[in-house]
Design an enzyme around this catalytic site. Structure first.
Site, PDB file in Angstrom:
ATOM      1  N   GLY A  12      72.621  80.205  75.547  1.00 41.40           N
ATOM      2  CA  GLY A  12      71.893  80.504  76.774  1.00 41.40           C
ATOM      3  C   GLY A  12      70.628  79.700  76.992  1.00 41.40           C
ATOM      4  N   HIS A 110      77.981  70.625  83.668  1.00 45.39           N
ATOM      5  CA  HIS A 110      78.879  69.974  82.704  1.00 45.39           C
ATOM      6  C   HIS A 110      78.091  68.876  81.974  1.00 45.39           C
ATOM      7  CE1 HIS A 110      82.641  68.683  80.947  1.00 45.39           C
ATOM      8  NE2 HIS A 110      82.238  67.442  81.154  1.00 45.39           N
ATOM      9  N   GLU A 148      89.218  74.708  92.582  1.00 52.52           N
ATOM     10  CA  GLU A 148      90.321  75.040  91.682  1.00 52.52           C
ATOM     11  C   GLU A 148      90.643  73.920  90.691  1.00 52.52           C
ATOM     12  OE1 GLU A 148      93.652  77.436  92.970  1.00 52.52           O
ATOM     13  OE2 GLU A 148      92.476  78.073  94.704  1.00 52.52           O
TER      14      GLU A 148
HETATM   15  C1  GRF Z   1      75.767  73.264  77.525  1.00 61.36           C
HETATM   16  O1  GRF Z   1      75.779  71.966  76.991  1.00 61.36           O
HETATM   17  C2  GRF Z   1      76.672  73.315  78.711  1.00 61.36           C
HETATM   18  O2  GRF Z   1      76.611  72.205  79.533  1.00 61.36           O
HETATM   19  C3  GRF Z   1      77.992  73.356  77.988  1.00 61.36           C
HETATM   20  O3  GRF Z   1      77.777  74.294  76.927  1.00 61.36           O
HETATM   21  C4  GRF Z   1      76.418  74.242  76.569  1.00 61.36           C
HETATM   22  C5  GRF Z   1      75.873  75.633  76.688  1.00 61.36           C
HETATM   23  O4  GRF Z   1      74.580  75.719  76.245  1.00 61.36           O
HETATM   24  N1  GRF Z   1      79.111  73.568  78.805  1.00 61.36           N
HETATM   25  P1  GRF Z   1      73.681  77.002  76.461  1.00 61.36           P
HETATM   26  O5  GRF Z   1      74.509  78.232  76.191  1.00 61.36           O
HETATM   27  O6  GRF Z   1      73.132  76.957  77.872  1.00 61.36           O
HETATM   28  O7  GRF Z   1      72.574  76.854  75.433  1.00 61.36           O
END
Ligand code: GRF
Length: 208
Positions: A12, A110, A148
């Site tokens: 998080g 992403h 989607e």
């Molecule tokens: C981040 O790198 C996000 O882009 C990816 O998973 C990670 C999650 O990190 N899909 P967090 O839970 O916000 O620390």
């Protein structure tokens, strides 16, 4: 006020970046009305509770099948009545019904420059492993609307990050988070909350 629900699966840190920037006023006109995690016992829940934000766990393991899990997820989201759903490291595939119901109102972060290193199998640390394997010198992060097609929705924001000699996937992941994700995700929310962007012909444009 834009009411947002943040969906998480793990640490998080992106959620924290949003919480901090809403609190210090750099993300304007936004209220985090709920946090939902698909995993119990994750730090995300602690972060939400510490900030006084309602948080709950909806785990697929607590339901007989995928359909029941999807129903529970959707009804919890509806209970929060959000204007925008933010996927911040949410590792569950979003049900098509939810994408249709919240068309244009779900965004995702992403950890690469889409269309590189995205699509099926590209999540979490794997994205950075693949970037290092390919030897790219620049990577980064992308915020996009969810449609989607996986990682195919209109791109809201991107930020490039340098790959350095000696990087491991973990080191690169941290740099991408610090320099890109924690910056562009809150910024994108603010842009939406302030009505600064719109989608035209499948592309995100700044309003005149
Ligand atoms: C981040 O790198 C996000 O882009 C990816 O998973 C990670 C999650 O990190 N899909 P967090 O839970 O916000 O620390």
């Amino acid at each position: 006020m834009l009411r947002i629900v943040v969906l998480v699966s793990g640490g998080g840190t992106n959620l924290q970046a949003i919480i901090d920037k809403v609190a210090d006023g750099s993300v304007e006109n936004t209220q985090i009305v709920g946090v939902i995690s698909n995993n119990p016992g994750v730090k995300s829940i602690e972060r939400a509770e510490k900030a006084g934000i309602p948080a709950c766990v909806i785990s697929p393991k607590s339901y007989g099948d995928r359909e029941q899990f999807h129903e529970a997820l959707l009804s919890q989201i509806e209970a929060y009545a959000p204007d925008l759903i933010v996927l911040a490291g949410f590792l569950v595939k979003i049900p098509a019904e939810m994408i249709r119901r919240y068309e244009g109102r779900i965004i995702n972060i992403h950890p690469s420059l889409i269309p590189s290193f995205c699509g099926v199998g590209y999540y979490g640390l794997k994205v950075h492993e693949k970037a290092l394997e390919r030897g790219v010198k620049l990577t980064g992060a992308t915020v996009h609307f969810v449609t989607e097609g996986m990682d195919e929705g209109p791109i809201i924001a991107q930020k490039a990050v340098e790959v350095l000699e000696g990087d491991t996937p973990e080191i690169l992941q941290r740099r991408v988070m610090e320099q890109a994700e924690w910056v562009i995700l809150p910024q994108a929310i603010c842009d939406i909350a302030c009505g600064r962007i719109e989608v035209r012909d499948g592309k995100v444009c700044r309003k005149a």
